[in-house]
Design an enzyme around this catalytic site. Structure first.
Site, PDB file in Angstrom:
ATOM      1  CB  CYS A  81      -0.894  -0.004   1.236  1.00 34.19           C
ATOM      2  SG  CYS A  81      -2.078   1.379   1.260  1.00 34.19           S
ATOM      3  CG  ASP A  98      -0.792   4.049   5.250  1.00 30.32           C
ATOM      4  OD1 ASP A  98       0.080   4.608   5.951  1.00 30.32           O
ATOM      5  OD2 ASP A  98      -1.987   4.007   5.570  1.00 30.32           O
ATOM      6  NE  ARG A 150      -0.814   5.099   8.649  1.00 32.03           N
ATOM      7  CZ  ARG A 150      -2.098   4.910   8.958  1.00 32.03           C
ATOM      8  NH1 ARG A 150      -2.509   5.146  10.196  1.00 32.03           N
ATOM      9  NH2 ARG A 150      -2.951   4.488   8.050  1.00 32.03           N
ATOM     10  CG  HIS A 203      -1.609  -1.120   5.906  1.00 30.94           C
ATOM     11  ND1 HIS A 203      -2.117  -0.109   6.686  1.00 30.94           N
ATOM     12  CD2 HIS A 203      -1.808  -0.730   4.632  1.00 30.94           C
ATOM     13  CE1 HIS A 203      -2.584   0.851   5.906  1.00 30.94           C
ATOM     14  NE2 HIS A 203      -2.411   0.505   4.653  1.00 30.94           N
ATOM     15  CB  CYS A 219      -5.711  -0.613   4.572  1.00 31.50           C
ATOM     16  SG  CYS A 219      -5.427  -0.059   2.875  1.00 31.50           S
TER      17      CYS A 219
END
Ligand code: CO
Length: 231
Positions: free
Chosen positions: A44, A46, A48, A100, A103
């Site tokens: 992803c 993302d 993080r 994750h 998400c």
């Protein structure tokens, strides 16, 4: 005007170069020679979940593709090109799809609302939901959300295994193998879903036959040992 954060990032880069050269003066020369990563990581976008950081690997060790909700869409030329290049040119031994918990893409796909351009993209996740509606319907709230995250990873792994690049290269060389991971934002740990790679490969090869010469005996035997276990 550049912000302090922007200037800091460039300063970080210079400090990092100095640290790396201090530890290994030939570090950048070696990388400039070429790459031979063992992994293709599909994850992803993302902020993080940074691939190299969570895997604890250095530049050169993992080829990375990231998008919203770690999707491998069969008609996405970008993802398909990454997979083909990683398999046929870089000869990666492992392909990982890493989702994750927490998400935003999966969350948006589970909720109501018009997300504009993202509707079609997130429908890929709604398709996963529809395929597993019976199982997911028995769960509620956070448990359902987490399970859909896992099922989405499994589905995207299957999409990777469908590709002619993976099927063909595996048939010829016994790799790459495909793995499904879920990263937990709350503890930083990667959970290996231990997907049944061989079973999925054998199953997709009965339908997604991209080789005109693929015969029944060339379909990957489910019982054979993993290539890495063969000495
Ligand atoms: Co995400």
């Amino acid at each position: 005007m550049p912000t302090d954060e922007y200037r800091q990032v460039l300063a970080n880069n210079r400090a990092w170069v100095e640290r790396m050269k201090a530890a290994d003066p030939s570090f950048f020369d070696a990388l400039a020679e070429g790459q031979s990563p063992g992994f293709l990581y599909i994850g992803c976008a993302d902020s993080r979940v940074p691939a190299n950081v969570i895997m604890g690997v250095q530049p050169g060790q993992v080829f990375v593709h990231r998008n919203v909700a770690n999707l491998v869409v069969n008609t996405d030329v970008n993802a398909q090109a990454v997979i083909q290049y990683a398999v046929e040119n870089l000869h990666v031994r492992q392909i990982v799809v890493c989702g994750h918990y927490g998400c935003g893409g999966v969350q948006a796909a589970m909720g109501d609302g018009d997300h504009g351009l993202l509707n079609g993209w997130l429908s890929e996740i709604r398709d996963v939901y529809r395929r597993h509606e019976t199982e997911l319907g028995k769960l509620e709230g956070e448990a359902r959300y987490r399970r859909l995250t896992e099922l989405n990873v499994l589905e995207q792994c299957t999409n990777v295994i469908k590709t002619s690049a993976v099927q063909g290269h595996y048939r010829e060389h016994g790799f790459p193998t495909v793995h499904g991971w879920v990263y937990d934002l709350r503890d930083g740990l990667i959970r290996d879903l231990e997907i049944p790679f061989r079973e999925i490969l054998a199953e997709v090869q009965t339908i997604y036959r991209f080789s005109p010469h693929l015969t029944a005996d060339q379909i990957a035997p489910v019982e054979a040992p993993e290539p890495d276990e063969v000495s």
